[in-house]
Design a protein around this motif. Structure first.
Motif, mmCIF file in Angstrom:
data_model
loop_
_atom_site.group_PDB
_atom_site.id
_atom_site.type_symbol
_atom_site.label_atom_id
_atom_site.label_comp_id
_atom_site.label_asym_id
_atom_site.label_seq_id
_atom_site.Cartn_x
_atom_site.Cartn_y
_atom_site.Cartn_z
ATOM 1 N N SER A 1 -27.400 -125.027 -79.694
ATOM 2 C CA SER A 1 -28.264 -126.130 -80.104
ATOM 3 C C SER A 1 -29.698 -125.782 -79.798
ATOM 4 C CB SER A 1 -27.871 -127.407 -79.342
ATOM 5 O OG SER A 1 -28.782 -128.443 -79.608
ATOM 6 N N ALA A 2 -30.611 -126.254 -80.655
ATOM 7 C CA ALA A 2 -32.024 -125.977 -80.443
ATOM 8 C C ALA A 2 -32.593 -126.799 -79.299
ATOM 9 C CB ALA A 2 -32.815 -126.266 -81.732
ATOM 10 N N ALA A 3 -31.939 -127.925 -78.989
ATOM 11 C CA ALA A 3 -32.428 -128.778 -77.918
ATOM 12 C C ALA A 3 -31.587 -128.561 -76.671
ATOM 13 C CB ALA A 3 -32.358 -130.247 -78.339
ATOM 14 N N ARG A 4 -32.187 -128.666 -75.496
ATOM 15 C CA ARG A 4 -31.498 -128.424 -74.245
ATOM 16 C C ARG A 4 -31.210 -129.742 -73.539
ATOM 17 N NH1 ARG A 4 -29.205 -124.909 -75.740
ATOM 18 N NH2 ARG A 4 -28.312 -124.912 -73.664
ATOM 19 N N PRO A 5 -30.220 -129.756 -72.583
ATOM 20 C CA PRO A 5 -29.895 -130.990 -71.875
ATOM 21 C C PRO A 5 -31.084 -131.585 -71.129
ATOM 22 C CG PRO A 5 -28.189 -129.346 -71.549
ATOM 23 C CD PRO A 5 -29.328 -128.653 -72.238
ATOM 24 N N ASP A 6 -32.044 -130.745 -70.675
ATOM 25 C CA ASP A 6 -33.178 -131.260 -69.926
ATOM 26 C C ASP A 6 -34.392 -131.507 -70.819
ATOM 27 O OD1 ASP A 6 -33.666 -128.667 -70.565
ATOM 28 O OD2 ASP A 6 -34.415 -128.073 -68.581
ATOM 29 N N ARG A 7 -34.161 -131.625 -72.132
ATOM 30 C CA ARG A 7 -35.262 -131.849 -73.060
ATOM 31 C C ARG A 7 -35.968 -133.161 -72.739
ATOM 32 N NH1 ARG A 7 -30.742 -132.755 -77.675
ATOM 33 N NH2 ARG A 7 -30.020 -134.761 -76.954
ATOM 34 N N PRO A 8 -37.262 -133.291 -73.030
ATOM 35 C CA PRO A 8 -37.962 -134.535 -72.769
ATOM 36 C C PRO A 8 -37.497 -135.621 -73.720
ATOM 37 C CG PRO A 8 -39.349 -133.034 -74.000
ATOM 38 C CD PRO A 8 -38.119 -132.271 -73.611
ATOM 39 N N PRO A 9 -37.623 -136.898 -73.311
ATOM 40 C CA PRO A 9 -37.259 -137.972 -74.223
ATOM 41 C C PRO A 9 -38.186 -137.956 -75.431
ATOM 42 C CG PRO A 9 -38.468 -138.837 -72.338
ATOM 43 C CD PRO A 9 -38.181 -137.397 -72.048
ATOM 44 N N PRO A 10 -37.715 -138.499 -76.589
ATOM 45 C CA PRO A 10 -38.566 -138.470 -77.774
ATOM 46 C C PRO A 10 -39.836 -139.280 -77.570
ATOM 47 C CG PRO A 10 -36.644 -139.877 -78.125
ATOM 48 C CD PRO A 10 -36.436 -139.159 -76.828
ATOM 49 N N THR A 11 -40.964 -138.738 -77.985
ATOM 50 C CA THR A 11 -42.238 -139.438 -77.929
ATOM 51 C C THR A 11 -42.919 -139.242 -79.263
ATOM 52 O OG1 THR A 11 -43.554 -137.556 -77.213
ATOM 53 C CG2 THR A 11 -42.413 -138.785 -75.489
ATOM 54 N N ALA A 12 -44.127 -139.796 -79.401
ATOM 55 C CA ALA A 12 -44.861 -139.640 -80.643
ATOM 56 C C ALA A 12 -45.138 -138.174 -80.938
ATOM 57 C CB ALA A 12 -46.168 -140.421 -80.573
ATOM 58 N N ALA A 13 -45.170 -137.331 -79.891
ATOM 59 C CA ALA A 13 -45.484 -135.919 -80.096
ATOM 60 C C ALA A 13 -44.256 -135.024 -80.076
ATOM 61 C CB ALA A 13 -46.483 -135.450 -79.033
ATOM 62 N N PHE A 14 -43.143 -135.505 -79.517
ATOM 63 C CA PHE A 14 -41.985 -134.644 -79.323
ATOM 64 C C PHE A 14 -40.710 -135.313 -79.832
ATOM 65 C CE2 PHE A 14 -45.005 -133.449 -76.003
ATOM 66 C CZ PHE A 14 -45.107 -132.093 -76.240
ATOM 67 N N PRO A 15 -40.342 -135.070 -81.077
ATOM 68 C CA PRO A 15 -39.052 -135.582 -81.554
ATOM 69 C C PRO A 15 -37.917 -134.805 -80.896
ATOM 70 C CG PRO A 15 -39.964 -134.086 -83.162
ATOM 71 C CD PRO A 15 -41.013 -134.241 -82.084
ATOM 72 N N VAL A 16 -36.719 -135.370 -80.909
ATOM 73 C CA VAL A 16 -35.531 -134.662 -80.436
ATOM 74 C C VAL A 16 -34.920 -133.927 -81.622
ATOM 75 C CG1 VAL A 16 -33.210 -134.917 -79.506
ATOM 76 C CG2 VAL A 16 -35.072 -136.274 -78.565
ATOM 77 N N ILE A 17 -34.684 -132.637 -81.448
ATOM 78 C CA ILE A 17 -34.128 -131.818 -82.526
ATOM 79 C C ILE A 17 -32.901 -131.079 -82.003
ATOM 80 C CG2 ILE A 17 -34.550 -129.924 -84.140
ATOM 81 C CD1 ILE A 17 -37.536 -130.619 -84.008
ATOM 82 N N ASP A 18 -31.769 -131.266 -82.677
ATOM 83 C CA ASP A 18 -30.539 -130.530 -82.377
ATOM 84 C C ASP A 18 -30.148 -129.751 -83.614
ATOM 85 O OD1 ASP A 18 -29.890 -131.562 -79.676
ATOM 86 O OD2 ASP A 18 -29.717 -133.468 -80.732
ATOM 87 N N ARG A 19 -29.737 -128.502 -83.439
ATOM 88 C CA ARG A 19 -29.438 -127.654 -84.594
ATOM 89 C C ARG A 19 -28.180 -126.836 -84.345
ATOM 90 N NH1 ARG A 19 -30.840 -122.391 -86.379
ATOM 91 N NH2 ARG A 19 -31.196 -122.227 -88.630
ATOM 92 N N LEU A 20 -27.369 -126.696 -85.407
ATOM 93 C CA LEU A 20 -26.185 -125.864 -85.383
ATOM 94 C C LEU A 20 -26.186 -124.970 -86.624
ATOM 95 C CD1 LEU A 20 -23.500 -128.574 -84.567
ATOM 96 C CD2 LEU A 20 -24.172 -126.732 -83.017
ATOM 97 N N ASP A 21 -25.694 -123.764 -86.485
ATOM 98 C CA ASP A 21 -25.544 -122.872 -87.616
ATOM 99 C C ASP A 21 -24.065 -122.751 -87.961
ATOM 100 O OD1 ASP A 21 -28.163 -120.858 -86.315
ATOM 101 O OD2 ASP A 21 -28.273 -122.154 -88.065
ATOM 102 N N THR A 22 -23.706 -123.116 -89.186
ATOM 103 C CA THR A 22 -22.372 -122.833 -89.678
ATOM 104 C C THR A 22 -22.427 -121.449 -90.337
ATOM 105 O OG1 THR A 22 -22.642 -123.766 -91.898
ATOM 106 C CG2 THR A 22 -22.124 -125.307 -90.117
#
Length: 295
Positions: free
Chosen positions: A4-25
């Motif tokens: 996943s592109a996002a890690r468990p310790d990622r910051p909460p979503p803010t106006a500057a930092f959306p939460v992004i999770d990614r998987l490759d099939t």
């Protein structure tokens, strides 16, 4: 396992930092992007053009955003839950998310899209039309099916992800493709092909195999193989293998082996993963099943 592109310790979503999770099939990438800030995000930079298509499904209502294509504004407004947008990334895009949002997007290369369409009898190069925000219940359901894997990538199965991505591509090509395709209504495996597929799945149960690998072992295309396997067995390859692994684990439970060890032997990432899957398939947790079937 999937990453996943996002890690468990990622910051909460803010106006500057959306939460992004990614998987490759095997043949496409799946991304979930979300932001809970009512004001959304600052204007994004231009997305560099690439030889691919993107299909975006809104998981909840999206109140407002502005979209530019090749420097010209082409949309300003909102989308309902389940709204679908398809874009050719060969053009340059820029988006200003002006409200909170949550979406899942599939990105597939043009070469892969053409190969998929040819599997289904397309005789000419295919492109995908944009439904311009119309809701699509099938795509919404498939997008939601990806969420557990996006949230827990270490527990994701490539077989399962490939099946979902294949279903998305089939739906997109059949309903939004520019060329006529022939989606198989029925397909079957010979006894030998079915045996080969099951033997391969069992032999590689502890590995992160793809649908394409199993299909190639049977000398079939992945799309034909998925339909044919389900026609023969009543379940998808992923479900068949999952049920096989659970049946194997029952024998270990009867022997009194610790559940954590059974989880490792059965190819699950940890005890909690094994317990969740066992409970989903059998209806009760493994410890309770062992007590009911005890020695």
């Amino acid at each position: 396992m999937m990453q996943s592109a996002a890690r468990p310790d990622r910051p909460p979503p803010t106006a500057a930092f959306p939460v992004i999770d990614r998987l490759d099939t095997t043949h496409a990438s799946i991304t979930r992007m979300r932001c809970d800030e009512p004001g959304g995000l600052p204007p994004a930079p231009v997305i560099a053009s690439q030889d691919a298509f993107s299909a975006i499904v809104q998981l909840r209502p999206f109140a407002a955003h502005t979209l530019w294509r090749d420097g010209r504004q082409v949309f300003a407004g909102g989308h309902a839950e389940g709204a679908l947008a398809i874009t050719s990334l060969q053009q340059s895009w820029r988006c200003h998310h002006r409200a909170s949002f949550d979406n899942v997007r599939l990105q597939v290369g043009c070469d892969e899209l053409q190969a998929f369409a040819r599997e289904h009898g397309a005789r000419a190069p295919i492109s995908l039309r944009n439904p311009e925000g119309d809701t699509d219940a099938v795509m919404l359901s498939l997008a939601r099916a990806f969420l557990p894997s996006l949230e827990m990538p270490a527990q994701a199965s490539r077989l399962f992800l490939d099946q979902l991505a294949n279903a998305m591509l089939a739906h997109l090509v059949a309903h939004y493709g520019s060329a006529s395709v022939h989606m198989l209504k029925t397909a079957t495996l010979s006894r030998r092909q079915e045996a080969l597929a099951k033997e391969y799945l069992v032999a590689h149960a502890g590995e992160d195999v793809s649908i394409e690998m199993v299909a190639a072992h049977c000398n079939l295309s992945r799309s034909y193989f998925i339909k044919a396997f389900k026609q023969n067995t009543g379940v998808t390859p992923y479900r068949w293998l999952l049920e096989h692994r659970i049946e194997q684990s029952k024998g270990l439970l009867r022997q009194g082996i610790p559940i954590s060890e059974i989880a490792a032997r059965s190819g699950f990432s940890d005890q909690s993963h094994f317990t969740r899957i066992f409970s989903g398939v059998v209806g009760i947790p493994p410890a309770k099943w062992r007590n009911r079937n005890d020695l």
